[in-house]
Write an enzyme that holds these catalytic residues in place. Structure first.
Site, PDB file in Angstrom:
ATOM      1  CE  LYS A   1      -2.386   3.491  -0.348  1.00  0.00           C
ATOM      2  NZ  LYS A   1      -2.127   4.333  -1.530  1.00  0.00           N
TER       3      LYS A   1
ATOM      4  CE  LYS B   1       4.152   7.378   3.670  1.00  0.00           C
ATOM      5  NZ  LYS B   1       3.981   6.792   2.317  1.00  0.00           N
TER       6      LYS B   1
ATOM      7  CE  LYS C   1      -5.209  16.014   3.592  1.00  0.00           C
ATOM      8  NZ  LYS C   1      -5.511  16.936   2.481  1.00  0.00           N
TER       9      LYS C   1
END
Length: 386
Positions: free
Chosen positions: A157, A247, A250
């Site tokens: 991330k 993955k 949204k």
């Protein structure tokens, strides 16, 4: 006694090696949970970030297991605590004010609509229980920076999207994102949770939670913090419909890449029809992630929503001959499964009073348990007020 069933730990690529001795606390589960998986007296805790509109990966990764645990609960002494990790959510930008409130209650409505029964568990907002953050600070003082920097999710991330650098140490990501696992440890330990149902991507964080708890107990010569075990949810990672190396998320800008729980029947059919599979036409549809990742992703989805193992799903689809026939079959299965809970979601979201009552009940229960644990922690650390 707990049912422990060995499963293939490397079904999908890019997963951690759960056979490593480091991950000694992992208990695998299958789709048909037996009531004896939960001891008569136990505590279970799991949280999900309130993302507003939830997608199929959210449901199959955690929520389906929560719903199953509610169904098999037999005793009041089996304490199921599930919640919205809104403090974790703000480690990345979120809507502000009323929009964030709506997003949290949307997620709560999805949980209930898709089987997380507030009569069998306690549902609460993490930010309503301030003991989470106080315990997180105490735990942060005994957690090594080197341990946090090894977390694979932090590395992923913190990569800069602008320059594509992999030098996460120079990342501009927030301290909150870096220390996320410490707050996660506090979430689990504040309730003395014995079991934590999560997907594979959270196992590394839970192993750190165990290490932190053991270090605290040793340092303060106590046994206040319970060492938790991981209940590994049976569904493997759900992948993007357009790219099976990513993955389902949204955050993907492509509208056809994600199946949302709010999608209409026509949206579901269109997204699956346009999903990336493969061009293999001379073989039956079988589960094989390395050879057929797109097909395998759909088989995995079917296994999750129908509560079947992979072999059972393969048997169900053995007579399908074309990709269009396969996709039509998948579409109708998902539509039939989603219709009733999707309708229930719309009923719940139009009743904010009920949702607030559920959250308040959960807060009262969670706060009571958290306050008792924190009192014990403060006492042993020397923060008692005389």
């Amino acid at each position: 006694m707990l049912n422990t069933k060995f499963i293939n730990k490397n079904v999908f690529k890019n997963t951690i090696n759960l056979q490593s001795p480091r991950f000694k606390s992992v208990i695998t589960t299958d789709y048909k949970l037996s009531s004896d998986i939960l001891p008569k007296e136990t505590s279970v805790l799991s949280l999900v970030q309130p993302s507003g509109t939830m997608h199929l990966g959210n449901y199959l990764g955690a929520l389906s297991c929560w719903a199953d645990l509610c169904k098999i609960k037999q005793y009041d002494t089996q304490d199921l605590i599930f919640g919205l990790a809104d403090l974790h959510a703000i480690t990345v930008p979120q809507p502000q004010g009323e929009l964030f409130v709506k997003q949290r209650f949307d997620t709560l409505a999805y949980l209930i609509a898709f089987g997380v029964d507030p009569e069998k568990c306690n549902l609460y907002m993490q930010s309503d229980v301030r003991e989470h953050t106080e315990l997180a600070w105490y735990l942060s003082t005994i957690t090594n920076i080197s341990s946090l920097s090894r977390m694979t999710q932090w590395k992923a991330k913190s990569v800069s999207e602008n320059n594509k650098t992999t030098n996460y140490q120079n990342s501009s990501s927030s301290l909150g994102l870096f220390s996320y696992p410490v707050l996660q440890a506090a979430d689990v330990l504040i309730f003395k949770s014995e079991f934590v149902p999560v997907g594979e991507d959270q196992v590394q964080h839970l192993e750190l939670t165990r290490e932190i708890a053991e270090k605290f107990n040793n340092q303060f010569n106590c046994d206040i913090l319970k060492i938790p075990k991981v209940l590994l949810t049976p569904t493997k990672k759900i992948y993007n419909l357009k790219n099976c190396e990513k993955k389902m998320s949204k955050s993907d800008p492509r509208p056809n890449a994600v199946l949302y729980l709010s999608d209409s029947n026509e949206d579901i059919r269109k997204k699956i029809r346009k999903a990336t599979t493969d061009s293999i036409t001379d073989k039956a549809f079988r589960f094989g992630p390395s050879e057929r990742p797109g097909i395998s992703n759909f088989i995995n989805i079917l296994a999750g929503i129908e509560r079947k193992n992979i072999l059972e799903v393969e048997d169900d689809i053995k007579d399908l001959r074309s990709h269009s026939e396969f996709k039509q079959y998948i579409s109708e299965k998902i539509i039939n499964w989603i219709e009733e809970p999707r309708e229930k979601y719309h009923e719940l979201i139009s009743d904010p009073k009920y949702l607030r009552e559920v959250a308040l009940k959960g807060k009262i229960h969670a706060e009571k348990k958290a306050q008792e644990t924190l009192r014990q922690v403060r006492d042993v650390m020397g923060f008692t007020n005389f």
